[in-house]
Scaffold this motif. Structure first.
Motif, PDB file in Angstrom:
ATOM      1  N   PRO B  43       7.675  71.033  76.547  1.00  0.00           N
ATOM      2  CA  PRO B  43       7.351  71.658  77.835  1.00  0.00           C
ATOM      3  C   PRO B  43       6.905  73.112  77.709  1.00  0.00           C
ATOM      4  O   PRO B  43       6.278  73.634  78.616  1.00  0.00           O
ATOM      5  CB  PRO B  43       8.669  71.574  78.623  1.00  0.00           C
ATOM      6  N   ASP B  44       7.215  73.763  76.590  1.00  0.00           N
ATOM      7  CA  ASP B  44       6.853  75.184  76.482  1.00  0.00           C
ATOM      8  C   ASP B  44       5.563  75.402  75.690  1.00  0.00           C
ATOM      9  O   ASP B  44       5.289  76.505  75.241  1.00  0.00           O
ATOM     10  CB  ASP B  44       8.002  75.983  75.867  1.00  0.00           C
ATOM     11  N   TYR B  49      -0.285  70.865  78.499  1.00  0.00           N
ATOM     12  CA  TYR B  49      -0.898  70.858  79.844  1.00  0.00           C
ATOM     13  C   TYR B  49      -2.423  70.949  79.842  1.00  0.00           C
ATOM     14  O   TYR B  49      -3.070  70.453  80.748  1.00  0.00           O
ATOM     15  CB  TYR B  49      -0.345  72.029  80.673  1.00  0.00           C
ATOM     16  N   GLN B 103       7.360  65.620  84.541  1.00  0.00           N
ATOM     17  CA  GLN B 103       7.286  66.547  85.671  1.00  0.00           C
ATOM     18  C   GLN B 103       7.710  65.849  86.961  1.00  0.00           C
ATOM     19  O   GLN B 103       7.356  66.269  88.050  1.00  0.00           O
ATOM     20  CB  GLN B 103       5.868  67.139  85.788  1.00  0.00           C
ATOM     21  N   ALA B 118       2.424  75.190  87.825  1.00  0.00           N
ATOM     22  CA  ALA B 118       2.536  75.182  86.361  1.00  0.00           C
ATOM     23  C   ALA B 118       1.150  75.055  85.720  1.00  0.00           C
ATOM     24  O   ALA B 118       0.817  75.770  84.763  1.00  0.00           O
ATOM     25  CB  ALA B 118       3.437  74.032  85.916  1.00  0.00           C
ATOM     26  N   GLN B 176       2.613  79.397  72.901  1.00  0.00           N
ATOM     27  CA  GLN B 176       3.876  79.136  73.577  1.00  0.00           C
ATOM     28  C   GLN B 176       3.856  79.735  74.981  1.00  0.00           C
ATOM     29  O   GLN B 176       3.303  80.810  75.209  1.00  0.00           O
ATOM     30  CB  GLN B 176       5.026  79.752  72.778  1.00  0.00           C
ATOM     31  N   GLU B 178       6.166  80.616  78.602  1.00  0.00           N
ATOM     32  CA  GLU B 178       7.516  80.861  79.112  1.00  0.00           C
ATOM     33  C   GLU B 178       7.871  79.664  80.005  1.00  0.00           C
ATOM     34  O   GLU B 178       7.113  79.335  80.925  1.00  0.00           O
ATOM     35  CB  GLU B 178       7.472  82.159  79.928  1.00  0.00           C
ATOM     36  N   TRP B 179       8.957  78.994  79.703  1.00  0.00           N
ATOM     37  CA  TRP B 179       9.330  77.767  80.411  1.00  0.00           C
ATOM     38  C   TRP B 179      10.681  77.979  81.072  1.00  0.00           C
ATOM     39  O   TRP B 179      11.581  78.567  80.466  1.00  0.00           O
ATOM     40  CB  TRP B 179       9.373  76.607  79.391  1.00  0.00           C
ATOM     41  N   ASN B 180      10.834  77.501  82.291  1.00  0.00           N
ATOM     42  CA  ASN B 180      12.092  77.745  83.018  1.00  0.00           C
ATOM     43  C   ASN B 180      13.212  76.773  82.631  1.00  0.00           C
ATOM     44  O   ASN B 180      14.247  76.722  83.282  1.00  0.00           O
ATOM     45  CB  ASN B 180      11.851  77.710  84.538  1.00  0.00           C
ATOM     46  N   HIS B 181      12.990  75.984  81.601  1.00  0.00           N
ATOM     47  CA  HIS B 181      13.995  75.054  81.073  1.00  0.00           C
ATOM     48  C   HIS B 181      14.396  73.977  82.064  1.00  0.00           C
ATOM     49  O   HIS B 181      15.483  73.410  81.978  1.00  0.00           O
ATOM     50  CB  HIS B 181      15.210  75.809  80.510  1.00  0.00           C
ATOM     51  N   LEU B 187       9.984  71.852  86.946  1.00  0.00           N
ATOM     52  CA  LEU B 187       9.407  72.445  85.733  1.00  0.00           C
ATOM     53  C   LEU B 187       8.354  73.495  86.096  1.00  0.00           C
ATOM     54  O   LEU B 187       7.461  73.253  86.893  1.00  0.00           O
ATOM     55  CB  LEU B 187       8.771  71.343  84.872  1.00  0.00           C
ATOM     56  N   VAL B 189       5.980  76.684  84.082  1.00  0.00           N
ATOM     57  CA  VAL B 189       5.626  77.454  82.888  1.00  0.00           C
ATOM     58  C   VAL B 189       4.740  78.623  83.303  1.00  0.00           C
ATOM     59  O   VAL B 189       4.066  78.582  84.334  1.00  0.00           O
ATOM     60  CB  VAL B 189       4.878  76.599  81.833  1.00  0.00           C
TER      61      VAL B 189
END
Lengths: 164, 753
Positions: B43-44, B49, B103, B118, B176, B178-181, B187, B189
């Motif tokens: 996801p990060d 995407y 997602q 995202a 990479q 920044e992903w909100n985990h 989700l 990013v």
């Protein structure tokens, strides 16, 4: 609980010839099998679709000598030499039917599963009545189902096709 | 007219990235970027995407799915905007579990609202990285570069240029984010790049980008879920009991011995069969002689439904909000107004019973599903098969309409159980009565409102309480076997979820309390009345209650319904949609039902509004009630819609139309009926929906655009107030207050008598 298809004890597969989109095709099938299963199963077509199997929704509509009929309600042995036309038989990407062109122009379908019924029934309507009134369109299309609720854009598309 | 076909669904199978040139790039991972070599879906990672083809066109990859409203076009426009590409050069891959990250599937109107955010951030970051790569390649500072249609060039020397395709085409980004985990709907990013400001938009906010699935659908060229054929595939059917809750105790397989190739599969309460030909499977399912366990019919029939809910023990108070001292306000009230509203079970009733194909062999499974949540589907099937999720691949296909958690998850699990048993690919599609009869239902509910009015006619307190069946099959949908019929029949332990929900509004009464309580199901396991979420879960019913009650309060305080709302609402965006709808509808202020001229047709207008997530909508319905037949025609609607920033106005209008018509159908016609044994609404005769003869004449839509506010959802917001607008219009026309849905001729007749 309703079960929809009669089953006879003496069902025996039989050779049946069908005129589909201008082409003669032969299948082996139980005579009382609905036409829909011949088209989808034996002839590997995907344009008429199973929606209810009860003649209540129109997803399986084909034209039979130009008349819009529900292929889930017609025994395959009852068709004879009548000409079957399906959604892919009325138009192509190069030359869409004017009803198809209008449905595309109006961006009608959402899921599009029911669309076959609306397009084919509209084609049959405009053949008989090229310039129908709003009430005549509603009347001709009543009995078809659309769960996404695209009715308003369908009305726009049929009116557009009638003017084309 | 020639129509270019873009086979979106083939894209995923054939490979969107086809380049095999391996070039080490500053920001590109040297990999052969075919779909087969799609990177691990972290996801990060930007590559999860966005990717760029060799020809410089872009692909957006999203773990959600457009269900026919053109959400994919929304994503395409947002990505194209940030990448400075024309929308025609962007395509989407949606929902497939081996190609997209989780997602949350189609869910909660979050397609543009959350996944869009995202993808927008990811596309902005991709452009930043591409410009940086171009700066290096052209030896020109990045701030001197400009991008037009995917070509990066020097502002002061146009001859210095390079295309996206030349920079990275066919290789993955190695960047990479920044992903909100979070996974699923939440989700998000972000990259280092800041997305464009609305003033710079070229395609976002404008109409004209055509949907790519439309010509395929209209010309009969789209491969639907029902059209999936796998070599060696058998046709399966699962047989449901005549009395809900019964399980097979004996099966006479000789009853189907004359039908070619039939094989019966029976495991615990699960009974199904397979046959090489679909028609034979249908015949066999009908002919198979099963002795069912003798269970007590589990229901009391829908006539007693609301009494049952009223008297049922509350299983859980699942939500409550409080403002001010409501008890004190009621103690001081000059007048108290109270009303209760009732809403039945609804069937999702997609255009066809769901279809699924499962190929479970050699410790792996490939699944084709019309479920709107393929990642959840994978999770549930992996658990059922005791396989690692990576061994289960779920291919997302277009189904016969999906407005929540319908029967698609169940049928996919049925196919999985049958395929596991016979070791061959199995396709399952039920008959119509199984689709209507056994799909998870939208829960029935009752809603009570009570308000205190002081001596000056001001509303000082409002208590709202829902008592309802829980949306039990909610959490991650079919993401665990016990949330499917097959899992329940195979005795997976149940894990009930208690959830219904509260209304969304901003009425600023001095004190207010909103409570949502849920009650146990009528039948715990494998029930035809088990409940899930259906388009705007809880929304149409709670807002039917809230917004009907606001009209009742307007009358009780001698106010016009529009003026009443404007007096008490606090949010300016809420007031704006009401004002806009009222102006468009030429609303005539009045207290109580209008005076009718003589004649057979009674006309009326009614307003309702609701907030959903970051969006708000006001709907004015104009109805005609036939005094001789008691039939209601929802003739016209005026809709003012504010979902923040608008991405594609033309597609938004069509989405709103669909919401309005579908909810009109639910409000006027739909009710799942059942007797003591089972659901009796099993087809379009016994579960009528809106027909073309009753379609509205016009739906006039005012879109209120707020480019400065991030887009909220639009897939469901206009479903919310529609039932109340109709009920209020019926009151205006007839003086009859509809407190039970659907608003059928029988109920109107009872009121007019």
């Amino acid at each position: 609980m309703a079960r929809n298809y009669p089953q006879k004890e003496d069902d025996v597969a039989k050779r049946i010839e069908l005129n589909v989109n201008g082409k003669m095709q032969a299948i082996e099938a139980e005579p009382d099998m609905p036409l829909l299963y011949a088209l989808r199963g034996d002839l590997n077509m995907s344009d008429p679709r199973f929606g209810c199997g009860l003649g209540q929704c129109g997803a399986c509509t084909v034209l039979l000598d130009g008349e819009a009929v529900r292929s889930c309600q017609l025994a395959v042995d009852s068709i004879g030499t009548r000409k079957i036309t399906t959604l892919t038989g009325i138009g192509t990407p190069e030359k869409p039917h004017k009803v198809q062109a209008a449905f595309i122009e109006e961006q009608v379908p959402q899921c599009g599963y029911c669309l076959n019924g609306w397009v084919m029934t509209s084609v049959a309507l405009l053949e008989k009545n090229p310039h129908p009134s709003d009430a005549q369109i509603r009347d001709a299309l009543s009995g078809l189902k659309c769960r996404c609720g695209t009715h308003v854009s369908i009305l726009r598309a049929v009116k557009r096709a009638a003017q084309a | 007219m020639t129509i270019a076909l873009n086979r979106r669904h083939l894209l995923a199978g054939a490979g969107a990235l086809t380049v095999s040139v391996v070039l080490p790039g500053a920001k590109a991972r040297a990999a052969i970027a075919t779909q087969a070599s799609r990177l691990a879906l972290k996801p990060d990672q930007l590559a999860t995407y966005i990717s760029i083809n060799q020809d410089g066109s872009a692909v957006g990859w999203v773990g959600k799915i457009d269900m026919g409203q053109g959400t994919d076009i929304g994503w395409i426009k947002m990505i194209a905007e940030e990448l400075d590409l024309p929308p025609e050069r962007v395509s989407m891959v949606q929902g497939h579990t081996d190609l997209t990250t989780d997602q949350g599937g189609a869910s909660g109107s979050t397609g543009i609202w959350k996944a869009g955010a995202a993808l927008r951030n990811a596309a902005a970051e991709a452009r930043r990285v591409l410009v940086e790569m171009a700066a290096e390649k052209l030896a020109v500072p990045a701030e001197r570069l400009t991008v037009v249609d995917g070509t990066v060039s020097d502002k002061s020397d146009a001859a210095k240029k390079v295309t996206y395709g030349d920079l990275i085409g066919g290789r993955h980004f190695d960047v990479q984010l920044e992903w909100n985990h979070e996974i699923g709907n939440e989700l998000l990013v972000k990259g280092k790049a800041k997305p464009k400001s609305p003033a710079e938009y070229k395609t976002v906010g404008k109409s004209g980008t055509r949907r790519r699935d439309v010509p395929l659908k209209v010309l009969g060229k789209l491969e639907y879920m029902v059209d999936v054929k796998v070599p060696g595939m058998l046709h399966g059917r699962v047989i449901r009991p005549p009395v809900a809750g019964a399980v097979p105790i004996a099966v006479d397989e000789t009853s189907v011995k004359d039908i070619p190739g039939v094989r019966v599969v029976r495991e615990k309460g699960f009974i199904g069969l397979v046959a090489p030909k679909e028609w034979d499977a249908i015949r066999a399912a009908k002919a198979l002689k099963i002795t069912w366990s003798d269970v007590k019919p589990p229901f009391s029939g829908n006539a007693g439904l609301y009494d049952h809910i009223r008297n049922a023990k509350v299983a859980k108070k699942d939500e409550e909000t409080n403002v001010g001292d409501i008890d004190a306000a009621f103690a001081k009230a000059a007048k108290v107004v109270e009303a209760t509203y009732e809403w039945p079970f609804h069937s999702h009733a997609p255009m066809a019973p769901a279809c699924g194909v499962a190929d479970v062999r050699n410790g792996e499974a490939t699944i084709w599903t019309g479920s709107q949540k393929p990642h959840h589907c994978r999770e549930g099937i992996a658990k059922m098969l005791d396989l690692h999720e990576e061994k289960v691949k779920v291919v997302s296909m277009t189904g016969p309409g999906s407005y929540g958690r319908n029967d698609a998850g169940d049928v996919t699990m049925d196919a999985t159980v049958l395929s596991r048993a016979v070791g061959k690919p199995v396709r399952v599609q039920g008959m119509r009565h199984e689709g209507h009869g056994w799909d998870p239902k939208s829960p029935a509910s009752i809603h009570t409102s009570r308000a205190a009015i002081d001596k000056d006619g001001k509303v000082t307190a409002w208590h709202f309480e829902t008592k309802a069946f829980s949306r039990r099959e909610f959490f991650r949908d079919e993401g665990s076997p016990e949330r499917t019929l097959a899992g329940q029949l195979l005795d997976w332990p149940l894990k009930p979820v208690w959830l219904f929900g509260l209304p969304g509004e901003t009425y600023g009464f001095e004190s207010r309390r909103k409570v949502s309580t849920t009650i146990p199901p009528l039948l715990e396991r494998a029930s035809p009345l088990r409940t899930s979420h259906m388009r705007d879960p809880g929304g149409p019913q709670t807002h039917f209650a809230v917004e009907s009650f606001m009209d009742e309060l307007a009358l009780a305080t001698n106010m016009d319904p529009v003026a009443f709302r404007l007096r008490y609402l606090e949010n300016p965006r809420d007031k704006a949609v009401i004002t806009a709808a009222a102006e468009k509808a030429n609303w005539q202020p009045r207290v109580g039902a209008r005076k009718q001229a003589s004649g057979n047709i009674l006309t009326g207008q009614g307003i309702a509004y609701a907030v959903r997530g970051e969006s708000r909508v006001a709907v004015i319905a104009e109805v005609e009630v036939d005094r001789s037949t008691f039939k209601v025609w929802a003739r016209r609607f005026f809709v003012a819609h504010d979902c923040g920033q608008i991405i594609a106005p033309d597609l938004l209008r069509l989405t709103i139309e669909g919401n309005i018509v579908q909810t009109t159908s639910r409000a006027l016609y739909e009710e799942v009926k059942f007797d003591q044994s089972n659901v009796t609404s099993v087809d379009w005769q016994t579960y009528p929906i809106l027909d073309m003869s009753q379609a509205p004449e016009a739906i006039e839509i005012i879109l209120i655009d707020h480019p400065e506010i991030p887009p909220g959802g639009a897939g469901e917001s206009s479903s919310r107030p529609t039932a109340a607008a109709l009920a209020n219009a019926i009151f205006d026309a007839t003086g009859i207050r509809m407190r039970q849905a659907p608003f059928t001729p029988e109920r109107l007749k009872a009121g007019l008598a």
